[in-house]
Motif scaffolding. Structure first.
Motif, short mmCIF file in Angstrom:
data_model
loop_
_atom_site.label_atom_id
_atom_site.label_comp_id
_atom_site.label_asym_id
_atom_site.label_seq_id
_atom_site.Cartn_x
_atom_site.Cartn_y
_atom_site.Cartn_z
N GLY A 1 0.79 -1.22 0.00
CA GLY A 1 0.00 0.00 0.00
C GLY A 1 0.82 1.27 0.00
N ASN A 2 0.22 2.33 0.55
CA ASN A 2 0.83 3.65 0.62
C ASN A 2 1.24 4.09 -0.79
OD1 ASN A 2 2.04 6.01 1.83
ND2 ASN A 2 2.29 4.79 3.69
N TRP A 3 2.21 5.01 -0.89
CA TRP A 3 2.58 5.54 -2.20
C TRP A 3 3.29 4.51 -3.07
CZ3 TRP A 3 0.29 9.38 -4.30
CH2 TRP A 3 -0.17 10.47 -3.53
N ARG A 4 3.84 3.44 -2.45
CA ARG A 4 4.56 2.45 -3.26
C ARG A 4 3.60 1.69 -4.19
NH1 ARG A 4 4.41 0.53 1.79
NH2 ARG A 4 6.47 1.32 2.28
N ALA A 5 2.33 1.57 -3.83
CA ALA A 5 1.36 0.88 -4.68
C ALA A 5 0.68 1.82 -5.67
CB ALA A 5 0.31 0.19 -3.81
N CYS A 6 0.72 3.09 -5.39
CA CYS A 6 -0.05 4.06 -6.18
C CYS A 6 0.42 4.27 -7.61
CB CYS A 6 -0.11 5.40 -5.44
SG CYS A 6 -1.15 5.34 -3.96
N PRO A 7 1.73 4.20 -7.93
CA PRO A 7 2.12 4.40 -9.33
C PRO A 7 1.41 3.47 -10.31
CG PRO A 7 4.05 4.50 -7.92
CD PRO A 7 2.90 4.08 -7.05
N PHE A 8 1.15 2.23 -9.90
CA PHE A 8 0.48 1.28 -10.79
C PHE A 8 -0.99 1.66 -10.98
CE2 PHE A 8 3.92 -0.90 -8.55
CZ PHE A 8 4.68 -1.34 -9.63
N ILE A 9 -1.61 2.15 -9.90
CA ILE A 9 -3.01 2.56 -9.98
C ILE A 9 -3.14 3.86 -10.76
CG2 ILE A 9 -5.02 3.25 -8.60
CD1 ILE A 9 -3.88 1.43 -6.36
N LEU A 10 -2.23 4.80 -10.49
CA LEU A 10 -2.26 6.07 -11.22
C LEU A 10 -1.90 5.87 -12.69
CD1 LEU A 10 -0.55 8.43 -8.59
CD2 LEU A 10 -2.99 8.20 -9.09
N GLY A 11 -0.98 4.96 -12.97
CA GLY A 11 -0.63 4.65 -14.35
C GLY A 11 -1.80 4.03 -15.09
N ASN A 12 -2.51 3.13 -14.39
CA ASN A 12 -3.72 2.53 -14.97
C ASN A 12 -4.75 3.59 -15.30
OD1 ASN A 12 -6.67 1.70 -13.89
ND2 ASN A 12 -5.83 0.00 -15.08
N GLU A 13 -4.97 4.51 -14.37
CA GLU A 13 -5.98 5.55 -14.58
C GLU A 13 -5.58 6.50 -15.69
OE1 GLU A 13 -9.59 7.67 -13.85
OE2 GLU A 13 -8.87 5.63 -13.55
N CYS A 14 -4.30 6.84 -15.76
CA CYS A 14 -3.81 7.75 -16.80
C CYS A 14 -4.05 7.15 -18.19
CB CYS A 14 -2.33 8.04 -16.59
SG CYS A 14 -1.60 9.15 -17.81
N CYS A 15 -3.68 5.86 -18.36
CA CYS A 15 -3.84 5.21 -19.67
C CYS A 15 -5.31 4.97 -20.00
CB CYS A 15 -3.07 3.89 -19.69
SG CYS A 15 -1.28 4.07 -19.64
N GLU A 16 -6.10 4.58 -19.02
CA GLU A 16 -7.53 4.35 -19.26
C GLU A 16 -8.23 5.64 -19.64
OE1 GLU A 16 -11.64 4.54 -18.58
OE2 GLU A 16 -10.30 5.30 -17.01
N ARG A 17 -7.88 6.72 -18.98
CA ARG A 17 -8.51 8.01 -19.32
C ARG A 17 -8.01 8.53 -20.67
NH1 ARG A 17 -13.21 9.06 -17.64
NH2 ARG A 17 -13.18 6.82 -18.02
N LEU A 18 -6.76 8.21 -21.02
CA LEU A 18 -6.27 8.56 -22.35
C LEU A 18 -7.14 7.86 -23.40
CD1 LEU A 18 -2.60 8.73 -23.55
CD2 LEU A 18 -4.29 7.54 -24.92
#
Length: 584
Positions: free
Chosen positions: A43-60
Motif C-alpha cells: 500500500g501507501n505511495w509504493r502501490a499508487c504508481p500502478f493505480i495512477l498509471g492505470n488511470e492515466c492510460c484508461e482516461r487517455l
C-alpha cells in the motif's frame, strides 16, 4: 511484590502486542490471499504508481474517443449538430450511469480489484470494436459528395454503437472502483497515511488530465489528419497498457473485503423500521441494537456512532420484547444494527449535496459538445497549421495540470495555517469554490459567442455556414475557468464521497458521485432538446441551428450560467446544514 511483577508482565505483553499490531494495517485491509498485510511493504505511495498509471492510460483511451466524438458523428456519420451533441451527451451520461452496476458488484461480491479487472477486459473489447468500425472499409460510411451526405447503413451504425456502449459498460466497473481502490492503499486509522490519502485524490485527478492532455492534442490531431482508424487504434492500445499496469502492481496492493449487498442492507432498514413503526424509540440510544464486538456485523466496516436525525429509521434497531425474550437477533429484515441504520442515514444526508453536482456536470458536458461546435465556427488556423476544434479542451487540461500541484503544494499549506484543517479546506468548502467558478465559465463562453456573432453580422456571414474569422483562442478563458472549477469541485467531490461514505459502501458512493455526471449529461441533452423545440418554430432557425452564424448559442450559455448561479445558492444552504459522519 508478586502482584507488581504480574502487572509489569501484563504491561510488557500489552506493549509487545501493540507493537506487533502497529506493524499491520488496522482498517481491515488484507492481501490478495485474504491475510493481514504489513504496512512496511504494501500500500501507501509504493502501490499508487500502478493505480495512477492505470488511470492515466484508461482516461487517455476514454478521452481519445469522447473528446472528438462529436466531430466523428458530424463528419463521418453525417449527423446534424443537435443530434450529434445529444448522442455524445447520452453516451457520456451512460458511461457515468453504469458505475452503479460495477459499484454494487464490487461492494457486495467481487471486491474492487476483481471488478476493475473484469470490466477492463470488456472495455478493451469495446475499444477494439470501435477501431474496426473506423478501419474496415465496409463499416466506414460513404463520404459526402458536395452537399449530399449519404446516411450510414444500419450495420455501420450497429457496429459503431456496439463498440461505443461496450466502452460505457466497461467504464462502469472501473470508474467507481479505481479512486476508492487507490484510497484503500492508505490506512484510515493512521493519521500520517490519512493526510497522504487527501493528497492521493489530487494526484489521481492529475493523472486523469495527463491522459486527457495527450488525447486532446496528439490523438485528436491524428484523428483529423491521419485517419480515424489509427485515431481509435492508439487509445485501444493504451487501454491494453492500462490493464497491464494494473495487474503488475498486485503484490503491493491492500484489499478490502466485500461487505455484502448495500442495497439489501438499505432495504432491510426500511422494512424493519416499517415493521416496527408503532414501537417507540428509546431516549437512551445505547438501548438500540448493536453487536458487542469491536467490528460491526457488516464485513469490512467499522461501527458508526448513532445520530439523532431521521429517528423514524431508528425503529429498525429497536429490540422488541419478543426478540429480547428469545434472544434471537439474527433476522436482519426485522432487526438491524445501529451501524446498518446509520449507513442509510448517511446516504440520505448526502443526497442534497449530491444533487447540486448535476448542474455542474451539465456545464462540464459543454466542453465536449457545444464548446467544440462553437470552436468549429471560428478560425482554427495557426499559420499553415489547422488546429482541430476539439483540441481546445487542452486549455482545460493544462489548467487542471497547473492547478493540482499549486493547490496541493501551495494553497493547502497556506489554508492550513488559517483553518487548522489537515487538507486546508473542507471538502464542502472546496466544492463550493468550484461551483462559483463554473458561473464564470459559462459567462465567458457567452461573451465569446456574442463577439463571434457580432463579427459574423458585420461581415454578412450570418446566412452562410462558414467559420467566422475570429481566433479560436478566444475560447481559452472559458476552458481555463472550467479547469479551475474541476480541480475544486470534482476532486472535492471524490474526497467527500469517499470520506463521508460508510466503509462498506465506498464503491457505491463513488458511483453515486459519478451518477451526477451522468444526470448532468442527460440534463444537458434535455435542455438542448427543449431549446431546439421551443426556439426553432415557425421557420425560425432557433438558438442552435446547424449554421451557428444564424443562431444564438450565447443565449444557451447564459441559460446555463443562470442555472449555475442558482445551483450555487442552493448548495450553500445544503452545505450549512450538512452533518458529517461520526465513525467509532
Amino acid at each position: 511484590m508478586g502482584s507488581h511483577q504480574e502487572e509489569d508482565a501484563l504491561l510488557l505483553e500489552d506493549a509487545l502486542t501493540e507493537g506487533e499490531s502497529s506493524l499491520y494495517t488496522e482498517d481491515g485491509s488484507v492481501d490478495i490471499k485474504g491475510q493481514p498485510v504489513l504496512k512496511s511493504n504494501t500500500g501507501n505511495w509504493r502501490a499508487c504508481p500502478f493505480i495512477l498509471g492505470n488511470e492515466c492510460c484508461e482516461r487517455l483511451a476514454y478521452y481519445g474517443i469522447s473528446t472528438n466524438l462529436v466531430s466523428y458523428l458530424t463528419k463521418k456519420l453525417h449527423q446534424g449538430n443537435a443530434v450529434a451533441a445529444t448522442n455524445v451527451t447520452t453516451w457520456q451520461g451512460t458511461c457515468y450511469l453504469t458505475p452503479l452496476i460495477g459499484a454494487v458488484l464490487a461492494d457486495a461480491y467481487w471486491g474492487r480489484y476483481w471488478t476493475i479487472a473484469i470490466f477492463s477486459i470488456i472495455y478493451f473489447i469495446g475499444m477494439c470494436t470501435l477501431t474496426l468500425s473506423a478501419s474496415v472499409p465496409s463499416l466506414i460510411p460513404v463520404e459526402c459528395v458536395d452537399a449530399i451526405c449519404p446516411s450510414a447503413t444500419p450495420v455501420q451504425y450497429a457496429v459503431f454503437f456496439t463498440g461505443l456502449y461496450l466502452i460505457a459498460l466497461g467504464t462502469g466497473g472501473i470508474k467507481p472502483c479505481v479512486s476508492s481502490f487507490g484510497a484503500d492503499q492508505f490506512d484510515d486509522t493512521d493519521p500520517k497515511e490519512r493526510v497522504k490519502k487527501g493528497s492521493f485524490f489530487n494526484w489521481f485527478y492529475f493523472s486523469i488530465n495527463l491522459g486527457a492532455l495527450v488525447s486532446s492534442t496528439y490523438i485528436v490531431w491524428i484523428q483529423e489528419n491521419k485517419g480515424w482508424g489509427l485515431g481509435f487504434g492508439i487509445p485501444a492500445f493504451f487501454m491494453g497498457v492500462a490493464i497491464f499496469s494494473f495487474f503488475i502492481g498486485t503484490p503491493l496492493y491492500r484489499f478490502q473485503k466485500p461487505g455484502g449487498s448495500p442495497i439489501t442492507r438499505m432495504c432491510q432498514v426500511l422494512v424493519a423500521s416499517f415493521h416496527k413503526r408503532n414501537m417507540p424509540v428509546p431516549d437512551d440510544s445505547s438501548l438500540l441494537f448493536e453487536t458487542p464486538d469491536k467490528l460491526s456485523a457488516i464485513g469490512g466496516s467499522r461501527k458508526i456512532l448513532h445520530t439523532d436525525e431521521l429517528k423514524f429509521l431508528d425503529k429498525a434497531a429497536v429490540v422488541s420484547s419478543t426478540e429480547h425474550e428469545n434472544g434471537n437477533y439474527s433476522n436482519s429484515w426485522k432487526l438491524c444494527t445501529v451501524t446498518q441504520v446509520e449507513e442509510l442515514k448517511i446516504l440520505i444526508r448526502m443526497f442534497p449535496i449530491w444533487a447540486t453536482g448535476i448542474v455542474f456536470s451539465a456545464v462540464y458536458a459543454q466542453m465536449s459538445t457545444m464548446f467544440v461546435e462553437q470552436g468549429m465556427a471560428m478560425d482554427t488556423t495557426i499559420g499553415s497549421f489547422t488546429l482541430p476544434a476539439a483540441s481546445l479542451s487542452t486549455f482545460d487540461v493544462i489548467s487542471v495540470i497547473f492547478w493540482v500541484p499549486v493547490y496541493d503544494r501551495i494553497i493547502v499549506p497556506i489554508a492550513r495555517k488559517f483553518t487548522g484543517k489537515g487538507r486546508g479546506f473542507s471538502e464542502l468548502q472546496r466544492m463550493g469554490i468550484g461551483l462559483f467558478l463554473s458561473v464564470f465559465c459559462m459567462a465567458a463562453a457567452a461573451l465569446v459567442e456574442i463577439k463571434r456573432l457580432d463579427l459574423a453580422k458585420s461581415l454578412d456571414l450570418a446566412n452562410e455556414n462558414v467559420a467566422v474569422p475570429i481566433s479560436v483562442f478566444w475560447q481559452a478563458p472559458q476552458y481555463i475557468f472550467l479547469g479551475a472549477a474541476e480541480v475544486f469541485f470534482f476532486i472535492g467531490q471524490l474526497e467527500f464521497f469517499y470520506d463521508q461514505s460508510p466503509d462498506a459502501m465506498r464503491s457505491l458512493c463513488s458511483a453515486l458521485s459519478l451518477l451526477t455526471t451522468a444526470l448532468g449529461n442527460y440534463l444537458s441533452s434535455f435542455i438542448l432538446t427543449m431549446v431546439t423545440y421551443f426556439t426553432a418554430r415557425g421557420g425560425k432557425p432557433g438558438w442552435i441551428p446547424d449554421n451557428l452564424n444564424e443562431g444564438h448559442l450565447d443565449y444557451f450559455f447564459w441559460l446555463l450560467a443562470g442555472l449555475s448561479g442558482l445551483n450555487m445558492l442552493v448548495y450553500i444552504v445544503c452545505a450549512k446544514v450538512y452533518k458529517s459522519k461520526a465513525a467509532s
